[in-house]
Motif scaffolding. Structure first.
Motif, PDB file in Angstrom:
ATOM      1  N   TYR A 151       0.886  -1.271   0.027  1.00  0.00           N
ATOM      2  CA  TYR A 151      -0.033   0.052  -0.007  1.00  0.00           C
ATOM      3  C   TYR A 151       0.907   1.042  -0.092  1.00  0.00           C
ATOM      4  O   TYR A 151       2.029   1.241   0.462  1.00  0.00           O
ATOM      5  CB  TYR A 151      -0.877  -0.042   1.156  1.00  0.00           C
ATOM      6  N   ARG A 152       0.028   2.274  -0.498  1.00  0.00           N
ATOM      7  CA  ARG A 152       1.384   3.643  -0.549  1.00  0.00           C
ATOM      8  C   ARG A 152       1.179   4.365   0.762  1.00  0.00           C
ATOM      9  O   ARG A 152       0.241   4.124   1.288  1.00  0.00           O
ATOM     10  CB  ARG A 152       0.222   4.528  -1.621  1.00  0.00           C
TER      11      ARG A 152
ATOM     12  N   ALA B  93       2.706   8.280   2.033  1.00  0.00           N
ATOM     13  CA  ALA B  93       3.148   9.480   1.705  1.00  0.00           C
ATOM     14  C   ALA B  93       3.150  10.422   2.394  1.00  0.00           C
ATOM     15  O   ALA B  93       2.873  10.542   3.899  1.00  0.00           O
ATOM     16  CB  ALA B  93       2.017  10.058   0.504  1.00  0.00           C
TER      17      ALA B  93
ATOM     18  N   GLY C 214       7.410   9.514  -0.652  1.00  0.00           N
ATOM     19  CA  GLY C 214       6.544   8.694  -0.510  1.00  0.00           C
ATOM     20  C   GLY C 214       7.244   7.424  -0.133  1.00  0.00           C
ATOM     21  O   GLY C 214       8.252   7.201   0.206  1.00  0.00           O
TER      22      GLY C 214
ATOM     23  N   SER D  62       6.295   2.829   0.459  1.00  0.00           N
ATOM     24  CA  SER D  62       5.276   1.618   0.674  1.00  0.00           C
ATOM     25  C   SER D  62       4.849   1.076   1.863  1.00  0.00           C
ATOM     26  O   SER D  62       6.093   0.930   2.784  1.00  0.00           O
ATOM     27  CB  SER D  62       5.680   0.437  -0.438  1.00  0.00           C
TER      28      SER D  62
END
Length: 335
Positions: free
Chosen positions: A175-176, A178, A191, A193
């Protein structure tokens, strides 16, 4: 699907589901309260577009209950959402006691994660599925903000002050993450993961990047390298409090106040040693402000935390019975 912009990120935790449910319910309430107003505006604009002679001979109809109801009903409905969202807020800021702690240092323009076993990562965070994770965060330069959209959580990361965030991801995947606070030229590139793994995959990842030095062991080495052991270890010739059994205990200060020896106190004691002086000890410790960076401070705090805590003891030079019970302090402070 990759050609389309993902407007609503997927859910990776029960908390994310709760937040989405709150948002959808609140959106439904707003529509229910506002739609009749806009519908009637359009209806009356069309019906009376040519004008209409009003009959003003009839007396006003002042229905107190009607006028009161359209004020009180929306108020109580909004109050329900206030209680609901407050519960979610407190859940987010009350991590379980058994949560695994990961140290986070933010700096332009990257995220640095440090696991208890000594494994370090940059812009990537591996965690096991279903396990509570507590992030202990600080910034090395400006204000940042760690945002995990799939978990629906965000927390500002501040310079010179620890903030924390906890979560438990229940869906394996990548998932991201940021930065949600403008922090400079390359803010948009800051950013990474969040990698949620099964227990077996996470254990294999830990083994792959295993190191002989845990985070606490690295702190112990730095503690000796900086010469802190010459004052704060047992048997030292200088008159300084011991760090053994310090973490999490109350410390009596020379000004008569008491403070808990948490991570913030230890960090401040290293960088600003004369700001909070332990009762019974002279303010002779030098500052390490330009000597140790934030990652080094994280290691030192982990080392002192690993030494545990014990029952409070009197500071050196203070006779029994001279301190009130609430001012009893451990024989310790930060290096």
């Amino acid at each position: 699907m990759s050609d389309f912009i993902q407007i609503w990120p997927g859910q990776a935790s029960d908390y994310a589901h709760s937040v989405d449910l709150l948002i959808l319910a609140l959106t439904g309430l707003i529509i229910a309260l506002s739609a009749p107003v806009f519908i009637l505006i359009v209806y009356f604009a069309v019906k009376y577009r040519r004008g209409h002679k009003a009959d003003r001979q009839h007396p006003m109809n002042r229905n107190v209950w009607l006028e009161t109801s359209w004020a009180l009903i929306p108020f109580f409905l909004i109050l329900v959402f206030y209680v609901w969202s407050t519960g979610l807020y407190f859940d987010l800021h009350q991590p379980p006691a058994n949560a695994m702690e990961v140290q986070v240092v933010a700096k332009r323009w990257m995220w640095k994660f440090q696991h208890p076993g000594g494994q370090g990562e940059i812009n990537e965070l591996h965690v096991p599925v279903g396990e509570p994770i507590r992030l202990n965060m600080i910034s090395q330069d400006v204000i940042h903000s760690l945002f995990l959209p799939a978990l629906r959580i965000k927390q500002d990361v501040l310079p010179e002050r620890y903030t924390s965030l906890w979560f438990s991801a229940d869906k394996p995947g990548t998932y991201r993450l940021a930065c949600a606070e403008f922090c400079g030229t390359d803010h948009s590139l800051m950013g990474g993961s969040l990698v949620v793994q099964t227990q077996a995959d996470y254990a294999a990842w830990l083994e792959q990047f295993a190191t002989d030095n845990t985070l606490a062991a690295q702190g112990a080495g730095l503690f000796r390298t900086l010469g802190c052991s010459g004052c704060h270890e047992s048997g030292s010739t200088r008159r300084a409090p011991s760090i053994h059994g310090l973490y999490g205990r109350p410390v009596a200060l020379s000004d008569g106040s008491t403070v808990v020896a948490d991570a913030q106190y230890i960090r401040d004691s290293i960088l600003l040693p004369n700001a909070q002086v332990t009762a019974g000890y002279p303010p002779i410790m030098p500052t390490f402000k330009d000597v140790v960076d934030e990652e080094g401070l994280v290691r030192l705090v982990a080392y002192i935390q690993s030494l545990g805590s014990a029952s409070p003891v009197l500071p050196q030079g203070v006779a029994a019975g001279t301190l009130a019970p609430q001012n009893l302090a451990p024989e310790g402070t930060a290096p």
